[in-house]
Design a protein around this motif. Structure first.
Motif: not given
Length: 145
Positions: A94-102
């Motif tokens: 989840v954390g990686k997905a949030l950063i990837d999205h940014l």
């Protein structure tokens, strides 16, 4: 799924926010929390938020970020100020997905960079952050006012 935060997320976001503040041992006043929500919900504000949800729309985490100009470039910078994933969702990307999205938003909008910082002993977060590249050599100085 990653998407912009919306007013419908407030109740679930408040639970996550409380967990985030507890983790950092911060007692954030209600008027500050309400002010943050107002800024996050403002469509053209510089403080923005995204949330990660499960298939049923339940919030798993959030990222708050600040867009700002830069003196060495005409391109906008993105400061990832807050990143939090609920304890139940940790270790699931989840954390990686949030950063990837940014990072993807930054590429779409031609930002110069996305950057953040964390406490030196936050080993769990640093394991995630190191996947994006090494920490830079800058040292932060803070003057409390």
């Amino acid at each position: 799924m990653i998407r912009p935060i919306s007013p419908n997320d407030e109740a679930q976001w408040r639970v996550l926010w409380a967990g985030y503040c507890t983790f950092y041992k911060e007692d954030v006043a209600e008027e500050v929390t309400s002010g943050l929500l107002n800024r996050l919900f403002a469509p053209e504000g510089v403080v923005r938020g995204i949330v990660a949800t499960d298939d049923e729309g339940y919030l798993l985490g959030f990222a708050h970020y600040v867009l700002h100009p830069h003196t060495w470039s005409e391109r906008t910078l993105c400061y990832l100020e807050d990143l939090y994933v609920s304890p139940d969702a940790r270790g699931k990307g989840v954390g990686k997905a949030l950063i990837d999205h940014l990072i993807a938003l930054g590429r779409e909008n031609h930002w110069k960079r996305v950057y953040w910082h964390t406490e030196i002993d936050n080993e769990t977060a640093r394991r995630l952050y190191d996947r994006f590249g090494p920490a830079d050599p800058y040292v932060r100085y803070t003057v409390s006012l």
